[in-house]
Design an enzyme around this catalytic site. Structure first.
Site, PDB file in Angstrom:
ATOM      1  N   SER A   9     -64.559 -53.175 -37.301  1.00  0.00           N
ATOM      2  CA  SER A   9     -64.495 -51.718 -37.318  1.00  0.00           C
ATOM      3  C   SER A   9     -65.778 -51.097 -36.771  1.00  0.00           C
ATOM      4  O   SER A   9     -66.211 -51.447 -35.680  1.00  0.00           O
ATOM      5  CB  SER A   9     -64.177 -51.282 -38.742  1.00  0.00           C
TER       6      SER A   9
ATOM      7  N   HIS B  80     -55.628 -52.686 -40.623  1.00  0.00           N
ATOM      8  CA  HIS B  80     -57.054 -52.669 -40.311  1.00  0.00           C
ATOM      9  C   HIS B  80     -57.812 -53.482 -41.360  1.00  0.00           C
ATOM     10  O   HIS B  80     -57.974 -53.019 -42.495  1.00  0.00           O
ATOM     11  CB  HIS B  80     -57.486 -51.195 -40.339  1.00  0.00           C
TER      12      HIS B  80
END
Ligand code: GCU
Length: 440
Positions: free
Chosen positions: A275, A416
């Site tokens: 990320s 994610h």
């Protein structure tokens, strides 16, 4: 001059000034974010292999001596900001050592890096595991973590991190020791045992040690407040570095330490991040060629994803939500992303000829999986010029089908995150490229 002539001259001029990969008319990117593939307008990418002066780059030497430094500079000036070098007074201290960690399979070491040589800080604490029984120094994965070193594994020997907490508005910044119960909290994201079994070490640092995140004032206590002190404001002005630049700089300082530790093979260090820390790993690996391999896990906007592709997070959105991450100049592109002299495929190209791996997750539309794949794809010409195969495929693979040669890529099912599946692919990729360096 009539308007036709004026238009043709403008097109010719723009071709000279900004070399293009696709000769499609670029359309302005709408300001809201989009998650509908059918609505993605056409866009035109800058060509990594044409210099700003319009010269075609046709040799490895021209890439290394001219174009590569030029692109690094463009990213420094327009995206991440300039970073200082190694601080002359920096010192390292091994603060703990256990040769029988993880049931005797690994050696655990904790190392403090005092950036200015002062113990009061700023400093970063690094946790390192290397496999035991090795006849050679270990290749390692290096990654920043979100929740403190003690959250990476439930091993009770890891020191509890001091975590910066978000203060109430008027109160000064406070720090607190992480609670005992948070040990191993993020262990699912760090396949430590798998790495050790397969002959790799892990080094990790809590990213808040380098600069606390979540509020722009983190600047006041992180490395940016003492190194190359810029305008003295939490907002980077012009090309002053932002937080991503600072975190990436910290990764290079970890590499400085590895070069002094003979249990670590500093020529085979893979920098990995998830990320915002995936954006950071890419920038660290792009700048610092001592990193032998780079892995971006779901890094999205400002990481692997193409900025010009209108899908998921946008430049404007990221600059608004996280104004401290990038340099001041980056804000100029909020409503005119096509004016950026770079796009993110050029960041991956800076890693060439070293292996790079880009990973996406199917449900992580915010990070634009297709934009991440295309970025890897458009970095390929630079790998080819340097005699390496890039991805080796033209189409985005289906879920859970890793592809790639010197550039690896997969999109996995799910959200994610970093999972064991991701780590298995990274270990396979490292085995493929680092065979000769392995322990056994
Ligand atoms: C937000 C941000 C992303 C970033 C992510 C993260 O979602 O918009 O750009 O990658 O946070 O770092 O967790």
């Amino acid at each position: 001059m009539n308007s036709m002539n004026g238009k043709s001259i403008a097109i010719i001029l723009s071709l000279l000034v900004m070399p293009l990969v696709n000769i499609n008319a670029a359309q302005a990117q709408p300001t809201k974010s989009n998650e509908d593939e059918s609505k993605v307008p056409s866009y035109t990418l800058p060509d990594p292999l044409t210099t700003s002066a319009g010269a075609k780059v046709t040799s490895g030497n021209a890439w290394r001596d001219k174009r590569r430094p030029e692109i690094v500079k463009l990213f420094e000036t327009h995206v991440y900001g300039r970073s200082p070098g190694r601080p002359p007074r920096m010192t390292f201290e091994v603060t703990s050592l256990d040769k029988k960690a993880l049931g005797g399979k690994a050696t655990r070491k904790e190392v403090s890096v005092y950036f200015t040589g002062k113990k009061e800080g700023p400093k970063m604490d690094m946790l390192i595991y290397v496999p035991n029984g090795a006849s050679k120094p270990a290749p390692v994965f290096l990654g920043l973590n979100f929740d403190g070193n003690h959250a990476v594994h439930s091993d009770p020997g890891i020191k509890l991190a001091t975590l910066w907490t978000r203060p109430a508005k008027e109160k000064p910044l406070v720090s607190s020791r992480a609670p005992e119960e948070s040990r191993g909290k993020s262990a699912s994201r760090w396949a430590v045992e798998k790495m050790i079994e397969r002959g790799y070490g892990l080094a990790t640092i809590y990213y808040g040690d380098i600069e606390p995140d979540f509020f722009p004032e983190g600047y006041n206590v992180g490395v940016r407040s003492v190194m190359d002190a810029p305008s003295g404001s939490s907002k980077s002005v012009g090309d002053e570095w932002g937080a991503i630049g600072a975190w990436a700089w910290g990764l290079s300082r970890a590499m400085d330490y590895f070069e002094t530790d003979n249990t670590i093979d500093s020529k085979h260090v893979t920098v990995m991040g998830h990320s915002r820390l995936g954006k950071t790993a890419l920038w660290a690996g792009a700048r610092d060629e001592r990193f032998a391999m780079v892995i971006s896990n779901d890094s999205g906007e400002g990481g692997a994803a193409l900025s010009r592709r209108w899908f998921g997070e946008t430049v404007e959105r990221i600059n608004t939500s996280f104004p401290h991450w990038f340099c001041g100049n980056y804000k100029k592109y909020n409503t005119d992303v096509n004016a950026l002299p770079v796009d993110q495929h050029m960041l991956i190209a800076l890693i060439a000829p070293r292996p790079a791996y880009v990973a996406s997750a199917q449900e992580d539309l915010w990070a634009d999986p297709r934009g991440e794949f295309l970025s890897a794809k458009h970095a390929e010409p630079v790998y080819s010029l340097l005699g390496k195969d890039g991805l080796g495929v033209d189409e985005m693979p289906s879920a859970n089908h890793p592809v790639g040669k010197t550039i690896g890529y997969h999109i996995r099912t799910g959200k994610h995150d970093v999972t064991d599946y991701d780590w298995e692919q990274y270990l396979n990729f490292a085995d493929k490229h680092f065979k000769h360096a392995k322990l056994q």
